[in-house]
Scaffold this motif. Structure first.
Motif, PDB file in Angstrom:
ATOM      1  N   GLY A 230      47.741  33.662  47.999  1.00 25.42           N
ATOM      2  CA  GLY A 230      48.528  33.369  46.817  1.00 25.42           C
ATOM      3  C   GLY A 230      47.822  32.435  45.855  1.00 25.42           C
ATOM      4  N   ALA A 231      48.042  32.649  44.556  1.00 24.09           N
ATOM      5  CA  ALA A 231      47.513  31.770  43.522  1.00 24.09           C
ATOM      6  C   ALA A 231      48.518  31.711  42.388  1.00 24.09           C
ATOM      7  CB  ALA A 231      46.163  32.272  43.015  1.00 24.09           C
ATOM      8  N   LYS A 232      48.549  30.583  41.674  1.00 22.87           N
ATOM      9  CA  LYS A 232      49.550  30.381  40.638  1.00 22.87           C
ATOM     10  C   LYS A 232      49.019  30.777  39.274  1.00 22.87           C
ATOM     11  CE  LYS A 232      52.847  26.976  38.912  1.00 22.87           C
ATOM     12  NZ  LYS A 232      53.342  25.600  39.010  1.00 22.87           N
ATOM     13  N   GLY A 233      49.784  31.619  38.584  1.00 20.91           N
ATOM     14  CA  GLY A 233      49.438  32.005  37.229  1.00 20.91           C
ATOM     15  C   GLY A 233      48.321  33.030  37.169  1.00 20.91           C
ATOM     16  N   ASN A 234      48.216  33.694  36.021  1.00 21.04           N
ATOM     17  CA  ASN A 234      47.085  34.588  35.794  1.00 21.04           C
ATOM     18  C   ASN A 234      45.773  33.837  35.955  1.00 21.04           C
ATOM     19  OD1 ASN A 234      47.773  37.470  34.676  1.00 21.04           O
ATOM     20  ND2 ASN A 234      49.272  36.126  33.699  1.00 21.04           N
ATOM     21  N   GLU A 235      45.771  32.573  35.494  1.00 19.22           N
ATOM     22  CA  GLU A 235      44.562  31.760  35.596  1.00 19.22           C
ATOM     23  C   GLU A 235      44.167  31.542  37.049  1.00 19.22           C
ATOM     24  OE1 GLU A 235      47.436  30.939  34.205  1.00 19.22           O
ATOM     25  OE2 GLU A 235      47.206  29.917  32.287  1.00 19.22           O
ATOM     26  N   GLY A 236      45.159  31.260  37.889  1.00 17.18           N
ATOM     27  CA  GLY A 236      44.888  30.998  39.301  1.00 17.18           C
ATOM     28  C   GLY A 236      44.338  32.207  40.022  1.00 17.18           C
ATOM     29  N   VAL A 237      44.911  33.387  39.747  1.00 10.81           N
ATOM     30  CA  VAL A 237      44.421  34.606  40.386  1.00 10.81           C
ATOM     31  C   VAL A 237      42.997  34.901  39.931  1.00 10.81           C
ATOM     32  CG1 VAL A 237      44.739  37.110  40.587  1.00 10.81           C
ATOM     33  CG2 VAL A 237      46.721  35.592  40.721  1.00 10.81           C
ATOM     34  N   ALA A 238      42.748  34.776  38.618  1.00  9.06           N
ATOM     35  CA  ALA A 238      41.397  35.022  38.102  1.00  9.06           C
ATOM     36  C   ALA A 238      40.387  34.083  38.751  1.00  9.06           C
ATOM     37  CB  ALA A 238      41.377  34.861  36.581  1.00  9.06           C
ATOM     38  N   THR A 239      40.758  32.814  38.903  1.00 13.45           N
ATOM     39  CA  THR A 239      39.857  31.835  39.509  1.00 13.45           C
ATOM     40  C   THR A 239      39.554  32.178  40.957  1.00 13.45           C
ATOM     41  OG1 THR A 239      40.630  30.070  38.043  1.00 13.45           O
ATOM     42  CG2 THR A 239      39.571  29.393  40.092  1.00 13.45           C
ATOM     43  N   GLN A 240      40.578  32.564  41.707  1.00 12.01           N
ATOM     44  CA  GLN A 240      40.371  32.913  43.125  1.00 12.01           C
ATOM     45  C   GLN A 240      39.468  34.135  43.270  1.00 12.01           C
ATOM     46  OE1 GLN A 240      41.299  31.425  46.066  1.00 12.01           O
ATOM     47  NE2 GLN A 240      41.888  29.702  44.763  1.00 12.01           N
ATOM     48  N   VAL A 241      39.690  35.133  42.429  1.00  8.99           N
ATOM     49  CA  VAL A 241      38.857  36.336  42.513  1.00  8.99           C
ATOM     50  C   VAL A 241      37.399  35.993  42.182  1.00  8.99           C
ATOM     51  CG1 VAL A 241      38.413  38.616  41.510  1.00  8.99           C
ATOM     52  CG2 VAL A 241      40.753  37.934  42.072  1.00  8.99           C
ATOM     53  N   GLN A 242      37.194  35.133  41.209  1.00  8.08           N
ATOM     54  CA  GLN A 242      35.831  34.725  40.858  1.00  8.08           C
ATOM     55  C   GLN A 242      35.156  33.983  42.010  1.00  8.08           C
ATOM     56  OE1 GLN A 242      36.794  32.640  37.124  1.00  8.08           O
ATOM     57  NE2 GLN A 242      35.321  33.987  36.122  1.00  8.08           N
ATOM     58  N   LYS A 243      35.926  33.228  42.755  1.00  9.28           N
ATOM     59  CA  LYS A 243      35.371  32.410  43.837  1.00  9.28           C
ATOM     60  C   LYS A 243      35.130  33.202  45.115  1.00  9.28           C
ATOM     61  CE  LYS A 243      37.546  28.654  44.773  1.00  9.28           C
ATOM     62  NZ  LYS A 243      38.665  27.692  44.956  1.00  9.28           N
ATOM     63  N   LEU A 244      35.956  34.193  45.381  1.00  4.60           N
ATOM     64  CA  LEU A 244      35.954  34.865  46.679  1.00  4.60           C
ATOM     65  C   LEU A 244      35.241  36.210  46.617  1.00  4.60           C
ATOM     66  CD1 LEU A 244      39.664  34.098  47.661  1.00  4.60           C
ATOM     67  CD2 LEU A 244      37.609  32.918  48.483  1.00  4.60           C
ATOM     68  N   LYS A 245      34.133  36.320  47.323  1.00  2.00           N
ATOM     69  CA  LYS A 245      33.381  37.567  47.385  1.00  2.00           C
ATOM     70  C   LYS A 245      34.218  38.656  48.057  1.00  2.00           C
ATOM     71  CE  LYS A 245      28.916  39.311  49.078  1.00  2.00           C
ATOM     72  NZ  LYS A 245      27.687  38.944  49.838  1.00  2.00           N
ATOM     73  N   ASN A 246      34.102  39.878  47.540  1.00  2.00           N
ATOM     74  CA  ASN A 246      34.809  41.058  48.063  1.00  2.00           C
ATOM     75  C   ASN A 246      36.320  40.988  47.856  1.00  2.00           C
ATOM     76  OD1 ASN A 246      32.359  42.212  49.044  1.00  2.00           O
ATOM     77  ND2 ASN A 246      32.475  40.868  50.838  1.00  2.00           N
ATOM     78  N   SER A 247      36.746  40.243  46.829  1.00  3.41           N
ATOM     79  CA  SER A 247      38.177  40.079  46.566  1.00  3.41           C
ATOM     80  C   SER A 247      38.663  41.029  45.476  1.00  3.41           C
ATOM     81  CB  SER A 247      38.469  38.634  46.151  1.00  3.41           C
ATOM     82  OG  SER A 247      37.742  38.296  44.977  1.00  3.41           O
TER      83      SER A 247
END
Length: 379
Positions: A230-247
Motif C-alpha cells: 500500500g501507498a498513499k496518493g498517486n504520488e505515493g504509488v508512483a514513488t514506490q514503483v520507481q523504488k521497487l524493481k519489477n513492480s
C-alpha cells in the motif's frame, strides 16, 4: 512534448511556492501528508478561515489527488481575476474529501469516484456532483529494459491484482508481448492504501472485466486487496514503483508522465491495445456522455469504441445544493461557472481531457440551481 513541458513548468512553480510558504511558516494550499479523514488546516466547522481579511472570501476544499495539478492552476488563475476570492485546497484523497464535505468542515469536496447511495444517505442536505474534467488511470511499471508500450489484457491485469499471476514472464503477459524480454521475476504489486477515487475507477474497471474480481473484491474507494504493497496518493504509488524493481502500480496518467515512468497499453472492449491519452479518454467518454444521468454519477470504464481507453473516469467537485453562507455560496457558484466555461481551456496542457460539450452545458445548468437558504443565488 509541449504539453509535458508546460505541465512540468507549472508543477515546478507549485513546488517553489510550497517551499516559500514553508520557509515563512505557512502552509501550502495543496499540502501532502495529512491524514485522509483530517480537517483541512485553517478551517473551523463552518469552513471559514481564521485570520482572513474581512474583504476576502475564503473557500476551503479537500479531496482527490488526481486533479490536484489542474485545480491548483485554476485557483491561481481565478485569484488573479478575483483577488477578493481565495481558494485553499488540501490534496488528501477522495475518501478524505467525501468525509470532510459530509462533516461540513470544508466548503467543497473533491472526488474521482462518485458518492454511493449509502454515503449520500449520511449527508445532511442535498450534495451535488459537479464534473470538472476526465483523466486516465494507467498501469505503470519498473522493469529494467522494458519501455512504455508493454501490452496488458484485462485478464492479465485482474490476475496480477488477484495475486494469481505472479511472474512477469507468465504466458498471460508474454503471449501478447512477443520479442519483449520479460524477466522470470516475481511481480511486486503496488496499490493505494488510502480512500481513493483513482482506486474507485480502477476497481470499477476490474469489476467490469473480471467476474471473479467483482464477486471476490468488488469496487470502491477502498477495498480488501488480495495482494500488494500500500501507498498513499498517486504520488505515493508512483514513488514506490520507481523504488521497487519489477513492480507495477496504477496512477493517474500525468503522474507517470511527469516522473518519466513507462505505462502499459491496455486491450479495450474492441480488442485493440490502446495508449492512454487525452484523445483516447475523450473517445471513452463519448458513449457515457450521451447517457449522462442528471446527478452525473457515472463511470466510463470498459466503454465500446475502437480507440477508447478502458480505464478512464470523470472527477467531481462535491457541493451542497443549498448553501448556508450566502457570501461564500455566491463566490463558490461564480468560481464554478468560471471553471466550467474558462478553466476547461487549461485542462489539455496539464494532461486532462476537457468535458464533452453536452456534459459541460449540463454541469453549468446544474450550477445555476444552487441556492442559499432556499433562495436562488443567481438572479
Amino acid at each position: 512534448m509541449a504539453k509535458r513541458f508546460t505541465r512540468r513548468i507549472w508543477l515546478a512553480v507549485l513546488l517553489a511556492s510550497a517551499l516559500v510558504l514553508t520557509a515563512c511558516g505557512g502552509g501550502s494550499s495543496g499540502g501532502q501528508g495529512q491524514d485522509q479523514g483530517g480537517q483541512a488546516p485553517g478551517t473551523d466547522q463552518g469552513g471559514s478561515s481564521s485570520g482572513s481579511s474581512a474583504q476576502t472570501v475564503v473557500l476551503n476544499g479537500a479531496g482527490a489527488t488526481f486533479p490536484y495539478p489542474l485545480y491548483s492552476k485554476w485557483f491561481d488563475e481565478y485569484h488573479k481575476l478575483r483577488p477578493d476570492v481565495q481558494i485553499n485546497y488540501q490534496s488528501i484523497g477522495s475518501g478524505g474529501g467525501k468525509q470532510q464535505i459530509t462533516a461540513k468542515t470544508v466548503d467543497f469536496g473533491a472526488s474521482d469516484g462518485p458518492m454511493s447511495d449509502e454515503e449520500l444517505a449520511k449527508v445532511q442536505g442535498e450534495l451535488m456532483h459537479i464534473p470538472t474534467v476526465m483523466g486516465a488511470v494507467v498501469l505503470t511499471y519498473n522493469l529494467p529494459g522494458v519501455e512504455s508500450g508493454l501490452k496488458l489484457t484485462p485478464e492479465a491485469i485482474a490476475g496480477i491484482y488477484l495475486g494469481k499471476i505472479k511472474k512477469w514472464n507468465d504466458p498471460a503477459i508474454a503471449s501478447v508481448n512477443p520479442g519483449v524480454n520479460l524477466p522470470d521475476a516475481d511481480i511486486v504489486v503496488v496499490r493505494r492504501s488510502d480512500g481513493s477515487g483513482t482506486t474507485n475507477i480502477f476497481t470499477e474497471y476490474l469489476s467490469a472485466v473480471s467476474s471473479e474480481w467483482k464477486s471476490q473484491v468488488g469496487a470502491g474507494t477502498s477495498v480488501d486487496w488480495p495482494t500488494g504493497i500500500g501507498a498513499k496518493g498517486n504520488e505515493g504509488v508512483a514513488t514506490q514503483v520507481q523504488k521497487l524493481k519489477n513492480s507495477i502500480g496504477y496512477v493517474e496518467l500525468a503522474y507517470a508522465i511527469e516522473n518519466n515512468m513507462p505505462y502499459a497499453l491496455v486491450k479495450n472492449k474492441a480488442g485493440n491495445f490502446v495508449e492512454p491519452s487525452i484523445d483516447t479518454v475523450t473517445a471513452a467518454a463519448a458513449g457515457a456522455a450521451a447517457n449522462m444521468p442528471e446527478d452525473f454519477r457515472i463511470f466510463i470504464v470498459d466503454q465500446p469504441g475502437e480507440n477508447a481507453y478502458p480505464i478512464s473516469g470523470f472527477t467531481w467537485l462535491l457541493v451542497y445544493k443549498d448553501q448556508t453562507d450566502c457570501t461564500k455560496g455566491k463566490a463558490l457558484v461564480e468560481f464554478l461557472q468560471w471553471a466550467l466555461a474558462e478553466g476547461e481551456s487549461y485542462a489539455a496542457d496539464l494532461l486532462y481531457a476537457p468535458l464533452p460539450d453536452n456534459v459541460k452545458q449540463m454541469a453549468l445548468d446544474a450550477v445555476k440551481t444552487i441556492t442559499c437558504n432556499g433562495q436562488p443565488i443567481l438572479q
